[in-house]
Design a protein around this motif. Structure first.
Motif, PDB file in Angstrom:
ATOM      1  N   ASN A   1      -6.409  58.833  17.208  1.00  0.00           N
ATOM      2  CA  ASN A   1      -6.730  57.924  18.336  1.00  0.00           C
ATOM      3  C   ASN A   1      -6.806  56.490  17.894  1.00  0.00           C
TER       4      ASN A   1
ATOM      5  N   LYS B   1     -13.657  66.849  20.921  1.00  0.00           N
ATOM      6  CA  LYS B   1     -13.318  66.054  22.111  1.00  0.00           C
ATOM      7  C   LYS B   1     -12.781  66.938  23.235  1.00  0.00           C
ATOM      8  N   TYR B   2     -11.792  67.761  22.928  1.00  0.00           N
ATOM      9  CA  TYR B   2     -11.186  68.599  23.969  1.00  0.00           C
ATOM     10  C   TYR B   2     -12.124  69.719  24.421  1.00  0.00           C
TER      11      TYR B   2
ATOM     12  N   ASN C   1     -10.889  65.916  17.297  1.00  0.00           N
ATOM     13  CA  ASN C   1     -10.129  66.279  18.497  1.00  0.00           C
ATOM     14  C   ASN C   1     -10.553  67.636  19.059  1.00  0.00           C
TER      15      ASN C   1
END
Length: 78
Positions: A78, A20-21, A17
């Motif tokens: 996710n 991803k961000y 994450n």
């Protein structure tokens, strides 16, 4: 009875994450490091799927703040 997941499972969710961000915000690892007041080497180790790098909740908080997202998103599976 459910099986407990390994602690690395939760680190893996968080590391994926973070990456991803960071990419969604179009930030390099160096830019995220600067914003979070961490080293680029440490950000690289955190995001690495090869190393079993652990990190503190304080580190996760700094990264969430730097990404300007709620911290819980870094733990969302996710």
């Amino acid at each position: 009875m459910t099986r407990l997941k390994s602690s690395m499972h939760y680190y893996d969710i968080c590391r994926k994450n973070i990456r991803k961000y960071r990419l969604e915000k179009n930030l390099t690892q160096q830019q995220l490091a600067d914003l979070s007041e961490l080293s680029m080497h440490f950000i690289s180790e955190i995001e690495s799927t090869v190393k079993d790098k652990t990190f503190s909740i304080e580190t996760v908080g700094k990264i969430a703040d730097a990404l300007q997202i709620p911290i819980y998103l870094l733990f969302k599976e996710n």
